[in-house]
Design a protein around this motif. Structure first.
Motif, PDB file in Angstrom:
ATOM      1  N   ASP A   1     -16.673  23.257  20.410  1.00  0.00           N
ATOM      2  CA  ASP A   1     -17.825  22.528  20.962  1.00  0.00           C
ATOM      3  C   ASP A   1     -17.425  21.125  21.411  1.00  0.00           C
ATOM      4  O   ASP A   1     -17.903  20.628  22.430  1.00  0.00           O
ATOM      5  CB  ASP A   1     -18.939  22.428  19.910  1.00  0.00           C
ATOM      6  N   ALA A   2     -16.542  20.497  20.622  1.00  0.00           N
ATOM      7  CA  ALA A   2     -16.191  19.093  20.886  1.00  0.00           C
ATOM      8  C   ALA A   2     -15.167  18.937  21.998  1.00  0.00           C
ATOM      9  O   ALA A   2     -14.917  17.814  22.450  1.00  0.00           O
ATOM     10  CB  ALA A   2     -15.656  18.459  19.597  1.00  0.00           C
ATOM     11  N   SER A   3     -14.550  20.034  22.429  1.00  0.00           N
ATOM     12  CA  SER A   3     -13.475  19.911  23.431  1.00  0.00           C
ATOM     13  C   SER A   3     -13.811  20.634  24.733  1.00  0.00           C
ATOM     14  O   SER A   3     -12.937  20.809  25.574  1.00  0.00           O
ATOM     15  CB  SER A   3     -12.163  20.456  22.851  1.00  0.00           C
ATOM     16  N   ARG A   4     -15.064  21.033  24.916  1.00  0.00           N
ATOM     17  CA  ARG A   4     -15.423  21.780  26.135  1.00  0.00           C
ATOM     18  C   ARG A   4     -15.186  20.973  27.402  1.00  0.00           C
ATOM     19  O   ARG A   4     -14.949  21.534  28.469  1.00  0.00           O
ATOM     20  CB  ARG A   4     -16.897  22.203  26.083  1.00  0.00           C
ATOM     21  N   HIS A   5     -15.255  19.655  27.300  1.00  0.00           N
ATOM     22  CA  HIS A   5     -15.106  18.819  28.490  1.00  0.00           C
ATOM     23  C   HIS A   5     -13.650  18.443  28.754  1.00  0.00           C
ATOM     24  O   HIS A   5     -13.372  17.724  29.700  1.00  0.00           O
ATOM     25  CB  HIS A   5     -15.938  17.546  28.315  1.00  0.00           C
ATOM     26  N   TRP A   6     -12.713  18.898  27.920  1.00  0.00           N
ATOM     27  CA  TRP A   6     -11.303  18.571  28.140  1.00  0.00           C
ATOM     28  C   TRP A   6     -10.796  19.302  29.385  1.00  0.00           C
ATOM     29  O   TRP A   6     -11.357  20.314  29.804  1.00  0.00           O
ATOM     30  CB  TRP A   6     -10.478  18.975  26.914  1.00  0.00           C
ATOM     31  N   ALA A   7      -9.716  18.790  29.940  1.00  0.00           N
ATOM     32  CA  ALA A   7      -9.164  19.373  31.166  1.00  0.00           C
ATOM     33  C   ALA A   7      -8.728  20.819  30.925  1.00  0.00           C
ATOM     34  O   ALA A   7      -8.224  21.145  29.840  1.00  0.00           O
ATOM     35  CB  ALA A   7      -7.970  18.540  31.626  1.00  0.00           C
ATOM     36  N   PRO A   8      -8.907  21.691  31.931  1.00  0.00           N
ATOM     37  CA  PRO A   8      -8.446  23.081  31.785  1.00  0.00           C
ATOM     38  C   PRO A   8      -6.961  23.121  31.413  1.00  0.00           C
ATOM     39  O   PRO A   8      -6.156  22.364  31.960  1.00  0.00           O
ATOM     40  CB  PRO A   8      -8.669  23.674  33.180  1.00  0.00           C
ATOM     41  N   GLY A   9      -6.632  23.981  30.478  1.00  0.00           N
ATOM     42  CA  GLY A   9      -5.233  24.143  30.076  1.00  0.00           C
ATOM     43  C   GLY A   9      -4.752  23.134  29.056  1.00  0.00           C
ATOM     44  O   GLY A   9      -3.586  23.189  28.647  1.00  0.00           O
TER      45      GLY A   9
ATOM     46  N   LEU B   1     -12.748  13.764  19.510  1.00  0.00           N
ATOM     47  CA  LEU B   1     -12.355  14.432  20.752  1.00  0.00           C
ATOM     48  C   LEU B   1     -13.203  13.996  21.952  1.00  0.00           C
ATOM     49  O   LEU B   1     -13.082  14.577  23.033  1.00  0.00           O
ATOM     50  CB  LEU B   1     -12.463  15.956  20.568  1.00  0.00           C
ATOM     51  N   ALA B   2     -14.015  12.975  21.771  1.00  0.00           N
ATOM     52  CA  ALA B   2     -14.986  12.614  22.814  1.00  0.00           C
ATOM     53  C   ALA B   2     -14.328  12.138  24.102  1.00  0.00           C
ATOM     54  O   ALA B   2     -14.786  12.467  25.196  1.00  0.00           O
ATOM     55  CB  ALA B   2     -15.934  11.540  22.278  1.00  0.00           C
ATOM     56  N   ARG B   3     -13.254  11.352  23.999  1.00  0.00           N
ATOM     57  CA  ARG B   3     -12.678  10.742  25.205  1.00  0.00           C
ATOM     58  C   ARG B   3     -11.177  11.018  25.265  1.00  0.00           C
ATOM     59  O   ARG B   3     -10.363  10.159  24.905  1.00  0.00           O
ATOM     60  CB  ARG B   3     -12.948   9.234  25.203  1.00  0.00           C
ATOM     61  N   PRO B   4     -10.794  12.208  25.740  1.00  0.00           N
ATOM     62  CA  PRO B   4      -9.360  12.524  25.794  1.00  0.00           C
ATOM     63  C   PRO B   4      -8.657  11.707  26.875  1.00  0.00           C
ATOM     64  O   PRO B   4      -9.141  11.615  28.005  1.00  0.00           O
ATOM     65  CB  PRO B   4      -9.349  14.018  26.148  1.00  0.00           C
ATOM     66  N   ALA B   5      -7.538  11.113  26.521  1.00  0.00           N
ATOM     67  CA  ALA B   5      -6.742  10.390  27.522  1.00  0.00           C
ATOM     68  C   ALA B   5      -6.034  11.401  28.417  1.00  0.00           C
ATOM     69  O   ALA B   5      -5.734  12.530  27.995  1.00  0.00           O
ATOM     70  CB  ALA B   5      -5.730   9.496  26.816  1.00  0.00           C
ATOM     71  N   ALA B   6      -5.754  11.002  29.642  1.00  0.00           N
ATOM     72  CA  ALA B   6      -5.089  11.898  30.592  1.00  0.00           C
ATOM     73  C   ALA B   6      -3.757  12.368  30.014  1.00  0.00           C
ATOM     74  O   ALA B   6      -3.015  11.583  29.419  1.00  0.00           O
ATOM     75  CB  ALA B   6      -4.860  11.167  31.905  1.00  0.00           C
ATOM     76  N   GLY B   7      -3.473  13.653  30.170  1.00  0.00           N
ATOM     77  CA  GLY B   7      -2.197  14.198  29.723  1.00  0.00           C
ATOM     78  C   GLY B   7      -2.147  14.559  28.256  1.00  0.00           C
ATOM     79  O   GLY B   7      -1.103  14.964  27.745  1.00  0.00           O
ATOM     80  N   THR B   8      -3.279  14.421  27.555  1.00  0.00           N
ATOM     81  CA  THR B   8      -3.313  14.760  26.128  1.00  0.00           C
ATOM     82  C   THR B   8      -3.608  16.250  25.956  1.00  0.00           C
ATOM     83  O   THR B   8      -4.450  16.812  26.657  1.00  0.00           O
ATOM     84  CB  THR B   8      -4.397  13.943  25.408  1.00  0.00           C
TER      85      THR B   8
END
Ligand code: FES
Length: 332
Positions: free
Chosen positions: A219-227, A196-203
């Motif tokens: 813990d691994a997805s805290r930096h993902w885009a809101p929503g 989950l380190a580098r989510p692509a846009a729109g994922t």
């Protein structure tokens, strides 16, 4: 289709009408895990469901438990449950495994969808731990039917513990299904942080599983885009705030004009029951949404695991929520 009203002087709109569904088949899926197929005795198609929905099953002995629907949402001939028999659980899975047989008829609530796919994702990551695969399997059916881009990861102890393995292989496109066996030591399994380190846009990410797995995914997805991150607990996290820890308050059931005092050691559900009314409930842990109710006034302390920030502006779960204001006005 058979249907029956809920028992007692019920309040609340959800789960008032129960379908009476017959256990059409029971089959072994994995170690301590069975599939239960539920269908209308008359063969009538079941109501529409969204991928990720769950239902409340009213079990022998009075237990009510929520289970995710694992089947293809477009198949209305039956609903499919995948249930792990838990020896240290609250008794629901034991009752289902030990006390329910093919041909039995069980009251079942209408489906609820607290965990559902957001349309239009560029790509979807489905991440299941153990029997938490059940709602994700339904999502995989839906995404496959849409021709959407997705991948599914199932983290599980061993092939013997991998529920729905054959169905997933038949559903998920080649190269998109990843089973991760850890032998009982999560450190030997999937590196969730790396995945989950580098989510692509729109994922968008959807995950469900046991407590440690849920924490690792969070813990691994805290930096993902809101929503973009969606999850469903099937047990309350260990750090659950006690629903009865704060002071007492008063609840006004606005439609009935009834005032109910909620004592410090009571839940709102219990206080309403002591007033002679019944609220639809299932998990009593803020997980399933059976007791979700609109409120009209008051400052709510939400202790649930399912409501979105938007929903919390107007709804609460009566089983775990408290009021920070002296009076809470409910739309009941
Ligand atoms: S009974 Fe499940 S959220 Fe309240």
């Amino acid at each position: 289709m058979s249907a029956g009203a809920g028992v007692g002087a019920g309040v609340g709109a959800s789960a008032q009408v129960l379908l009476r569904l017959q256990v059409r088949a029971i089959r072994m899926l994995a170690e301590r895990t069975h599939a239960f197929e539920l269908a209308c005795p008359e063969g009538t198609p079941l109501p529409d469901v969204n991928a990720g929905a769950h239902v409340d099953i009213h079990l022998p002995g009075g237990l009510v438990r929520s289970y995710s629907l694992a089947g293809d949402p477009r198949d209305r001939s039956h609903w499919l449950l995948g249930v792990l028999r838990e020896t240290d659980g609250r008794g629901g899975s034991r009752t289902l495994h030990d006390g329910v047989r093919v041909g039995d008829v069980l009251p079942v609530s209408a489906p609820r969808s607290a965990f559902q796919l957001v349309p239009g994702a560029a790509h979807t990551v489905l991440l299941g731990g153990g029997i938490g695969i059940t709602p994700l399997k339904a999502m995989a059916h839906e995404l496959a039917a849409q021709g959407a881009s997705f991948e599914l990861h199932h983290c599980v102890r061993s092939p013997r513990h991998a529920a729905f393995a054959a169905e997933l292989r038949a559903t998920v496109p080649a190269g998109r299904l990843h089973q991760h066996f850890d032998g009982g030591d999560p450190a030997q399994g999937l590196d969730i942080a790396a995945l989950l380190a580098r989510p692509a846009a729109g994922t968008h990410l959807y995950y469900c599983g046991p407590a440690g797995f849920m924490q690792a995914c969070a813990d691994a997805s805290r930096h993902w885009a809101p929503g973009s991150v969606h999850f469903e607990h099937f047990k309350p996290p260990a750090a659950l705030a006690p629903a009865t820890a704060e002071g007492g308050f008063e609840v006004l059931l606005a439609r009935r004009g009834i005032r109910v005092q909620v004592e410090p050691e009571q839940t709102i559900v219990r206080a309403i029951e002591l007033a002679g009314l019944r609220v639809p409930t299932s998990c009593l842990s803020g997980l399933c949404g059976a007791c979700k109710t609109d409120y009209l006034e008051g400052e709510v302390e939400h202790n649930d695991y399912i409501l979105s920030d938007d929903e919390r502006q107007r709804c609460l779960t009566l089983c775990v929520s408290r009021s920070r204001s002296p009076l809470l006005v409910l739309d009941l």
